[in-house]
Design a protein around this motif. Structure first.
Motif, PDB file in Angstrom:
ATOM      1  N   GLN A   1       0.932  -0.945   0.109  1.00 19.43           N
ATOM      2  CA  GLN A   1       0.122  -0.153   0.161  1.00 19.43           C
ATOM      3  C   GLN A   1       0.754   1.379   0.088  1.00 19.43           C
ATOM      4  O   GLN A   1       0.006   2.400  -0.222  1.00 19.43           O
ATOM      5  N   ASP A   2       2.782   1.144   0.190  1.00 15.40           N
ATOM      6  CA  ASP A   2       2.457   2.316   0.378  1.00 15.40           C
ATOM      7  C   ASP A   2       3.514   2.914  -1.600  1.00 15.40           C
ATOM      8  O   ASP A   2       3.639   4.204  -1.399  1.00 15.40           O
ATOM      9  N   PHE A   3       2.747   2.351  -1.532  1.00 17.43           N
ATOM     10  CA  PHE A   3       3.792   2.292  -3.524  1.00 17.43           C
ATOM     11  C   PHE A   3       2.019   2.963  -4.234  1.00 17.43           C
ATOM     12  O   PHE A   3       2.005   3.061  -5.263  1.00 17.43           O
ATOM     13  N   ILE A   4       0.807   3.146  -3.531  1.00 16.30           N
ATOM     14  CA  ILE A   4      -0.312   3.364  -4.069  1.00 16.30           C
ATOM     15  C   ILE A   4      -0.574   4.074  -3.383  1.00 16.30           C
ATOM     16  O   ILE A   4      -0.832   4.276  -2.149  1.00 16.30           O
ATOM     17  N   PRO A   5      -0.403   5.233  -4.093  1.00 14.03           N
ATOM     18  CA  PRO A   5      -0.422   7.390  -3.532  1.00 14.03           C
ATOM     19  C   PRO A   5      -1.698   7.552  -3.953  1.00 14.03           C
ATOM     20  O   PRO A   5      -1.693   9.037  -4.088  1.00 14.03           O
ATOM     21  N   PHE A   6      -2.847   7.145  -3.818  1.00 15.99           N
ATOM     22  CA  PHE A   6      -4.811   7.216  -4.061  1.00 15.99           C
ATOM     23  C   PHE A   6      -5.051   6.292  -2.950  1.00 15.99           C
ATOM     24  O   PHE A   6      -4.984   5.029  -2.738  1.00 15.99           O
ATOM     25  N   THR A   7      -6.463   6.814  -3.018  1.00 10.76           N
ATOM     26  CA  THR A   7      -7.469   5.987  -2.372  1.00 10.76           C
ATOM     27  C   THR A   7      -8.508   5.363  -3.544  1.00 10.76           C
ATOM     28  O   THR A   7      -8.245   5.988  -4.638  1.00 10.76           O
ATOM     29  N   ALA A   8      -8.898   4.905  -2.746  1.00  9.79           N
ATOM     30  CA  ALA A   8     -10.372   4.088  -3.667  1.00  9.79           C
ATOM     31  C   ALA A   8     -11.512   5.432  -4.892  1.00  9.79           C
ATOM     32  O   ALA A   8     -11.494   4.410  -5.975  1.00  9.79           O
ATOM     33  N   ASP A   9     -12.038   5.926  -3.744  1.00  8.66           N
ATOM     34  CA  ASP A   9     -12.854   6.743  -4.179  1.00  8.66           C
ATOM     35  C   ASP A   9     -11.516   8.118  -5.404  1.00  8.66           C
ATOM     36  O   ASP A   9     -12.701   7.813  -6.557  1.00  8.66           O
ATOM     37  N   VAL A  10     -10.827   8.003  -5.715  1.00  9.60           N
ATOM     38  CA  VAL A  10      -9.687   9.046  -6.122  1.00  9.60           C
ATOM     39  C   VAL A  10      -9.694   8.259  -7.295  1.00  9.60           C
ATOM     40  O   VAL A  10      -9.739   8.447  -8.930  1.00  9.60           O
ATOM     41  N   TYR A  11      -8.868   6.654  -7.029  1.00  7.87           N
ATOM     42  CA  TYR A  11      -9.202   5.844  -8.332  1.00  7.87           C
ATOM     43  C   TYR A  11     -10.660   5.531  -9.315  1.00  7.87           C
ATOM     44  O   TYR A  11     -10.028   5.622 -10.612  1.00  7.87           O
ATOM     45  N   PHE A  12     -11.584   5.601  -8.130  1.00  8.50           N
ATOM     46  CA  PHE A  12     -12.416   4.760  -9.538  1.00  8.50           C
ATOM     47  C   PHE A  12     -13.118   6.260 -10.010  1.00  8.50           C
ATOM     48  O   PHE A  12     -13.975   6.412 -11.083  1.00  8.50           O
ATOM     49  N   ARG A  13     -12.860   7.541  -9.662  1.00  7.45           N
ATOM     50  CA  ARG A  13     -13.087   8.718  -9.614  1.00  7.45           C
ATOM     51  C   ARG A  13     -12.409   8.889 -11.077  1.00  7.45           C
ATOM     52  O   ARG A  13     -13.227   9.280 -12.533  1.00  7.45           O
ATOM     53  N   LEU A  14     -11.877   8.973 -11.551  1.00  3.04           N
ATOM     54  CA  LEU A  14     -10.376   8.361 -12.119  1.00  3.04           C
ATOM     55  C   LEU A  14     -11.306   8.376 -13.682  1.00  3.04           C
ATOM     56  O   LEU A  14     -11.222   8.825 -14.524  1.00  3.04           O
ATOM     57  N   LEU A  15     -11.894   6.800 -13.014  1.00  5.25           N
ATOM     58  CA  LEU A  15     -12.058   5.714 -14.222  1.00  5.25           C
ATOM     59  C   LEU A  15     -13.667   6.401 -15.178  1.00  5.25           C
ATOM     60  O   LEU A  15     -13.626   6.667 -15.829  1.00  5.25           O
ATOM     61  N   GLU A  16     -14.454   7.344 -13.639  1.00  2.00           N
ATOM     62  CA  GLU A  16     -15.529   7.396 -14.690  1.00  2.00           C
ATOM     63  C   GLU A  16     -15.522   8.695 -14.569  1.00  2.00           C
ATOM     64  O   GLU A  16     -16.029   9.081 -16.155  1.00  2.00           O
ATOM     65  N   ARG A  17     -14.290   9.294 -14.862  1.00  2.07           N
ATOM     66  CA  ARG A  17     -13.763  10.911 -15.543  1.00  2.07           C
ATOM     67  C   ARG A  17     -13.347  10.563 -16.985  1.00  2.07           C
ATOM     68  O   ARG A  17     -13.528  11.028 -17.868  1.00  2.07           O
ATOM     69  N   MET A  18     -12.570   9.457 -17.197  1.00  2.00           N
ATOM     70  CA  MET A  18     -12.527   8.987 -18.899  1.00  2.00           C
ATOM     71  C   MET A  18     -13.364   8.778 -19.363  1.00  2.00           C
ATOM     72  O   MET A  18     -13.884   8.716 -19.947  1.00  2.00           O
ATOM     73  N   GLY A  19     -14.496   7.721 -18.581  1.00  2.00           N
ATOM     74  CA  GLY A  19     -16.091   7.253 -19.566  1.00  2.00           C
ATOM     75  C   GLY A  19     -16.280   8.704 -19.868  1.00  2.00           C
ATOM     76  O   GLY A  19     -17.167   9.010 -21.076  1.00  2.00           O
ATOM     77  N   GLU A  20     -16.552   9.237 -18.572  1.00  2.00           N
ATOM     78  CA  GLU A  20     -17.193  11.028 -19.435  1.00  2.00           C
ATOM     79  C   GLU A  20     -16.459  11.629 -20.312  1.00  2.00           C
ATOM     80  O   GLU A  20     -17.626  11.857 -21.350  1.00  2.00           O
ATOM     81  N   THR A  21     -15.130  12.114 -20.023  1.00  2.00           N
ATOM     82  CA  THR A  21     -14.821  12.732 -20.810  1.00  2.00           C
ATOM     83  C   THR A  21     -15.055  12.183 -22.423  1.00  2.00           C
ATOM     84  O   THR A  21     -14.780  13.304 -23.426  1.00  2.00           O
ATOM     85  N   PHE A  22     -14.726  10.647 -22.387  1.00  4.94           N
ATOM     86  CA  PHE A  22     -14.331  10.441 -24.358  1.00  4.94           C
ATOM     87  C   PHE A  22     -15.735   9.579 -24.678  1.00  4.94           C
ATOM     88  O   PHE A  22     -15.700   9.137 -25.534  1.00  4.94           O
TER      89      PHE A  22
END
Length: 227
Positions: A10-31
């Motif tokens: 977990q020391d190599f994953i500098p983000f939370t689940a909410d942030v990561y899944f929001r990134l996936l959501e942004r990709m879907g929205e943007t494209f």
């Protein structure tokens, strides 16, 4: 040495689940509505692979790998994790490899496709990446407070692109070319699976199962006599 052993995954994953899944959501929205192009393109690639139109089937996913490399990893994921840019370059390398295989015809499998277990495994993995992954994510996203844009889609998000390509190369290629074309998709599934595991997402187990099944198909196709 002792400093390195003190680190946890977990020391190599500098983000939370909410942030990561929001990134996936942004990709879907943007494209959106690019989904309406990439999904039929994936289906067409599978059909071409089964019809022995292997050169074209190798070429079609190449620009999608380059697109995910830039739009997802270099422009977005790298903001969350410094390693994102390097993964993006690996995805570009995969795109280049697919183009090289297309131009040279290296490693293409011209044997009959029907009733062949490794090919059947490849078809199942391809259909899972193209169809089942987006459907599962679309059903689960509202349960976690996300929208349907969170559903990962081939050619836009990394996981289904890697899964689908693993299935396709298992159908189309053989020998060293098959293993080389499978390395980057497989490594990304390992990285993504470990990331989802740290984020306590059930998707980790799914990716690991797909990876194990794909490895079975790769080994099976490598040790069987050439048809």
């Amino acid at each position: 040495m002792n400093e390195w052993t003190s680190y946890q995954l977990q020391d190599f994953i500098p983000f939370t689940a909410d942030v990561y899944f929001r990134l996936l959501e942004r990709m879907g929205e943007t494209f959106w509505p690019l989904h309406l192009l990439t999904l039929p393109l994936g289906v067409a690639t599978l059909v071409l692979a089964l019809k022995h139109r292997t050169r074209l089937a190798c070429l079609l996913p190449a620009p999608l790998w380059a697109f995910v490399a830039v739009a997802f990893f270099i422009q977005r994921y790298a903001e969350l994790n410094w390693a994102g840019g390097y993964v993006g370059y690996a995805f570009i390398a995969q795109a280049v490899l697919l183009v090289v295989i297309t131009l040279t015809g290296w490693g293409m499998d011209n044997a009959p496709r029907a009733t062949h277990p490794p090919v059947a495994i490849g078809i199942a993995i391809t259909l899972f990446g193209l169809i089942l992954m987006p459907l599962i994510m679309q059903m689960l996203a509202p349960l976690s407070g996300g929208s349907w844009y969170q559903a990962e889609v081939f050619g836009i998000h990394a996981d289904p692109t890697a899964v689908t390509t693993l299935g396709l190369v298992l159908i189309m290629l053989r020998g060293f070319a098959l293993w080389l074309a499978a390395i980057i998709p497989a490594l990304w599934l390992v990285i993504s699976g470990l990331t989802l595991q740290v984020l306590d997402s059930g998707g980790a187990a799914v990716l690991f199962v797909v990876l194990v099944i794909a490895l079975v198909g790769l080994v099976w196709k490598s040790i069987e006599p050439k048809r």
